[in-house]
Scaffold this active site. Structure first.
Site, PDB file in Angstrom:
ATOM      1  CE1 TYR A  41      19.327 -11.345 -41.606  1.00 45.31           C
ATOM      2  CE2 TYR A  41      20.150 -11.513 -43.855  1.00 45.31           C
ATOM      3  CZ  TYR A  41      19.714 -12.118 -42.683  1.00 45.31           C
ATOM      4  OH  TYR A  41      19.668 -13.488 -42.597  1.00 45.31           O
ATOM      5  CG  HIS A  42      17.816  -4.870 -46.670  1.00 43.12           C
ATOM      6  ND1 HIS A  42      17.418  -5.479 -47.849  1.00 43.12           N
ATOM      7  CD2 HIS A  42      19.110  -5.227 -46.482  1.00 43.12           C
ATOM      8  CE1 HIS A  42      18.428  -6.173 -48.341  1.00 43.12           C
ATOM      9  NE2 HIS A  42      19.465  -6.039 -47.527  1.00 43.12           N
ATOM     10  N   PRO A  43      16.388  -2.737 -42.369  1.00 47.20           N
ATOM     11  CG  PRO A  43      17.022  -2.649 -40.118  1.00 47.20           C
ATOM     12  CD  PRO A  43      17.227  -3.445 -41.372  1.00 47.20           C
TER      13      PRO A  43
END
Length: 517
Positions: free
Chosen positions: A460-462
């Protein structure tokens, strides 16, 4: 009559909430905050353990990547919050800043670690740690979790036995080691950016917040941003700005809005019939993310979170803010380098006292334990492109997971480390055998590569699609146009080593000073 504000902030996520608060500290500044989602009014937002129950609901953009060549041709689900507070309202609440080497490595004036540290400190209200590296009176509450399962403690002890040093502060002088994560909670309840920044500002007459407002494009006069168009409850509206439009939609939505508005790679825009305002080729490029792949075990002689999270636990949490419902699932972990000679860790571990795979979308069938290897020094780069000039269409998301072979090699090495740690006391006495994969002995590197391909998901870290030095300058102003800034995780040229919510809040705190100056 068309409304006019000093600033329009697009997106009420972590960065947008910070900007709404900081900019309206000046009572003469009028700010409009537009959010495509709704209020963060579901009970699940408040309960740390409940965050996966928000996935694939009305609070989620519910994105998917394109089919990933190195994940066996499958698409990866990307939850991204569509709600006040953004992903800080739907994340696992782990408070990590990243490594000094991250910010120094960006090579952007004003963004070295020593230059951004004051903004981390300004934001933070830590209940245990203090200066000079930590803040104690900022709006973002950070605390030791008020519940930790015995399996998490056992994993930390096993990891220390394996060779990692123990740590009680992953944001201290050294990031390396194994320990328990601090979380962005207050008294055992989630403390999102909406809680920390937006709600204290809502009574200010110079702040206007509109939810369910999908921004469709930025308005330009020549190359100057003059406002935005948005649709709300079926009505299309234009609003103007006297000073700036600020995009805070994140690594997916900010480049999408830019390109819909004519700012991006000219050939791509023209292919969708979009008039080019500014040819900025790097918009949407440099997309990358932290991939995670896990080893899962069945457990014995203990209960896991799924078994403990009943009605009694919910009542206990409501009364005291304690007990299993105060768990953020990913309770413990570690940072370490997988090989000699690295300047900083390339691996982060997240462990959960339950079976957590495929984004937690599966009800656990047996009691279990999960250890996830998260690649935090990512070589692979993808990109984001429009599928249509219609703003309601989801963009084409391609993180290109494992397109650089080194990324897959590092993951295989890390999984071997997790298997070794699982065989160490005191953790080993609780592990009854493998759940996924179905065996842990005699695994070849190719076996582990296949496992990584099968189970990899996003952490969940784009980041990176509107990068500093490429799309925005050192003051976050978009190249080639005037009156337009981007303030969110998309400006990070390289993803920090660790969870990205605290760095996003730091970017917004710094941006507020840049804008006010």
């Amino acid at each position: 009559m068309t409304e006019t504000f000093d600033f329009v902030v697009v997106g009420a996520g972590s960065a947008g909430c910070v900007l709404a608060n900081r900019l309206t500290e000046d009572p003469a500044v009028r700010v409009l905050l537009l959010e495509a989602g709704g209020e963060d009014d579901a009970d699940e937002f408040d309960v740390p353990l409940a965050f996966p129950t928000l996935f694939k609901t009305r609070f989620d953009w519910n994105y998917e990547t394109v089919e990933q060549k190195h994940l066996g041709g499958r698409a990866a689900y990307w939850p991204r919050a569509k709600v006040l507070g953004g992903c800080s309202s739907m994340n696992a609440m782990i408070y990590i800043r990243g490594n000094r080497a991250d910010y120094d490595g960006w090579g952007v004036p004003g963004w070295s670690f020593d230059e951004v540290l004051p903004y981390f400190v300004r934001a933070e209200h830590n209940t245990r740690l203090a200066g000079p590296l930590h803040g104690t009176d900022g709006p973002l509450h950070v605390e030791d979790r008020r519940y930790t399962h015995e399996l998490s403690h056992a994993w930390v002890d096993a990891a220390v036995s394996w060779g990692l040093k123990p740590t009680d502060d992953f944001n201290g002088e050294s990031q390396e080691g194994a320990g328990l994560y601090q979380v962005t909670c207050r008294n055992g309840h989630r403390w999102s950016a909406a809680d920390a920044y937006l709600r204290p500002a809502l009574e200010r007459p110079n702040l206007t917040v509109r939810t369910d407002a999908l921004v469709t494009r930025i308005l330009f006069a020549g190359t100057r941003a003059t406002g935005v168009s948005y649709t709300r409850h079926g009505v299309d509206t234009d609003v103007l700005v006297d000073r700036e439009v600020i995009l805070s939609g994140g690594a997916v939505n900010s480049p999408q809005v830019l390109m819909l508005s004519g700012v991006g790679p000219a050939g791509h825009l023209r292919s969708h019939g979009i008039e080019v305002v500014a040819n900025v080729p790097d918009v949407g490029e440099n997309l990358h993310d932290h991939p995670v792949a896990a080893i899962l075990w069945r457990t014995r002689d203990t209960s896991d979170l799924a078994q403990l999270a009943g009605t009694g636990a919910l009542l206990r949490w409501k009364l005291t803010g304690r007990g299993p419902m105060a768990s953020n699932v990913g309770e413990a972990g570690a940072f370490f380098p997988t090989r000699d000679g690295l300047a900083a860790p390339d691996m982060q571990i997240h462990v959960a006292p339950s079976l957590f795979y495929d984004n937690g979308l599966h009800e656990p069938s047996v009691a279990g334990f999960t250890a996830g290897a998260t690649l935090v020094d990512v070589a692979s780069r993808g990109r984001l492109r429009l599928r249509s000039a219609d703003p309601r269409w989801r963009p084409e998301i391609d993180p290109a997971y494992y397109s650089e072979p080194i990324d897959l090699d590092v993951m295989v090495s890390a999984l071997r480390s997790l298997i070794e740690i699982g065989a160490r006391a005191p953790l080993s006495k609780y592990l009854a055998g493998p759940f996924m994969p179905d065996r842990l002995t005699n695994l070849t590197d190719e076996d582990l590569r296949n496992h990584v391909r099968d189970v990899t998901q996003t952490l969940y870290h784009p980041v990176g699609t509107c990068a500093l030095g490429k799309v925005v300058d050192a003051e976050l102003r978009v190249e080639g146009v005037e009156g337009l800034r981007i303030v969110d995780a998309s400006v990070m040229p390289v993803v920090p080593r660790g969870n990205t919510n605290a760095p996003t809040i730091m970017v917004a705190e710094k941006a507020a000073d840049l804008i006010r100056s």
